[in-house]
Enzyme design. Sequence first.
Site, mmCIF file in Angstrom:
data_model
loop_
_atom_site.group_PDB
_atom_site.id
_atom_site.type_symbol
_atom_site.label_atom_id
_atom_site.label_comp_id
_atom_site.label_asym_id
_atom_site.label_seq_id
_atom_site.Cartn_x
_atom_site.Cartn_y
_atom_site.Cartn_z
ATOM 1 N N GLY A 1 0.804 -1.143 0.073
ATOM 2 C CA GLY A 1 -0.148 -0.079 -0.089
ATOM 3 C C GLY A 1 0.969 1.173 0.151
ATOM 4 N N CYS A 2 0.287 2.349 0.772
ATOM 5 C CA CYS A 2 0.943 3.499 0.842
ATOM 6 C C CYS A 2 2.436 3.686 1.034
ATOM 7 C CB CYS A 2 0.188 4.678 1.616
ATOM 8 S SG CYS A 2 -1.751 4.683 1.005
ATOM 9 N N TYR A 3 2.837 2.742 1.955
ATOM 10 C CA TYR A 3 4.373 2.718 2.267
ATOM 11 C C TYR A 3 5.143 2.133 1.275
ATOM 12 C CZ TYR A 3 3.897 -1.399 4.577
ATOM 13 O OH TYR A 3 3.911 -3.143 4.891
ATOM 14 N N HIS B 1 3.833 11.302 3.717
ATOM 15 C CA HIS B 1 2.551 10.825 3.118
ATOM 16 C C HIS B 1 1.430 11.381 3.559
ATOM 17 C CE1 HIS B 1 0.267 8.062 0.722
ATOM 18 N NE2 HIS B 1 -0.558 7.753 1.729
ATOM 19 N N PHE C 1 2.908 5.620 5.590
ATOM 20 C CA PHE C 1 2.368 4.647 6.498
ATOM 21 C C PHE C 1 1.250 3.913 5.804
ATOM 22 C CE2 PHE C 1 2.418 9.182 7.476
ATOM 23 C CZ PHE C 1 3.541 9.374 8.408
#
Length: 338
Positions: A131-133, A263, A325
Site C-alpha cells: 500500500g501507501c508505504y 505521506h 504509513f
Amino acid sequence: MHVTFPGQMRQDEVWDGYFQRHYDGPRRGLAKRIFANSGVVTRHGAVNPLVEDASGWSTARRMERYLTEALPLGKDAVAGALNDAGLRPDEIGLFVVCSCTGYATPGLDILLARDLGMAAETQRLFVGHMGCYAAIPGLGAASDYVVSRGRPAVLLCLELTSLHVQPPSVDPQQIVAHALFSDAAAAVVLVPGGTGTGVSDIAAVTDTATADHMTWDVTDLGFRMGLSPKVPDVLAVYVADLVGRLLTPRGLTTGDVDGWAVHPGGPRILDVVRDQLVLPEAALAESRGTLAEHGNCSSPTVLLILDALRRRAAGRPRTTVALAFGPGLTLYGVLLQL
C-alpha cells in the site's frame, strides 16, 4: 525521477457530477463534508466516474482495465526517469515495481521490462499489497542492490485506485477512501557513485495489534479499502521514535532536516506528524500541496513529494526525511540526500 498521471479531475466536479448521487440518502451530508474537508482540490483517474461508473464492475473487468491503463502509464514514467538519468534500459540491473491496485501474470515488471527493452538478465522485484508505504522499502531494495552490485536500479510505483470505486455504502470509511485516493505513476533511478538520490538509512515499525485499522480486501467488486479514523492516533505513538532512529545515530535533529516528505493519508495525519515532531507548518508545504494537487495516490505519493522537494532544492544537496504509513499498521521512514 519522473512522474506521470492519467486524466485530471476537479474534486468539486467529481462530487457534483457523481458522488453526490452515489451517496444519495442519509449519508449525503456526511459525504459532502468529507469530500470538502479532504484537502484534495484536483485528482487523477484512469477511470473517470463522470464518464464511466465502475462501481458495479467485476474484479475480472477491473483487472483487465488495470493492464490496459498501467502499461502505457508505467512505460512513460520509467522511460522518462531513464532519460533524465542518461541511461539506456538495457543498462539497468534491477527493476523494482510496487503496485497494489491490480494483478496480472506475467506482471508489470516483466511486461514493462519487455516493452522498454531491458536486458533479459535484468533482475526484477514486484512488491504488492504494502500500500501507501511501499515506495520506501522499494527504495531500500533498489539502494542495497546498487551499493552491493555497483549497477543502476529503477523503482516504479504505480497505482490505479480509480478502478476500485465501490457500490454505494453507509460506511464512512468508504466515503473517506473515495474522497482521498487518486492515480499516478512515479519512477526513480538509483546509480552507483553517490550521484543523484542517495539512501542513508531506513527505519520501520509495525503495530500488529492495530492490523484492522487499515485493510485492502479483494472482493467480487474490486478491492475495498478499510481506513479507521484511529490511524492518526497510532501514528502519534510511534512517529517521533521512528524519526529519532534515523537521525540520532548521525548526530542530527529535526532542525537539521532540510525537507520533509510526509505521506498525506489525509489532513489529520499531516497535523499529527507536524505536532509530534514539532515541525513548522512550512515543513509540510510540499506534502499538503501534493495532496491538494494530486490526492492520495498510495505508493507513488511520497515520490511525488520528493520530486517537489528536489525541484525546490534546484540541485543543491539536501538532507531529507520521507515518511509513509500503511497496512500493518506500519510506519516506514527513510533518510535521503536529494
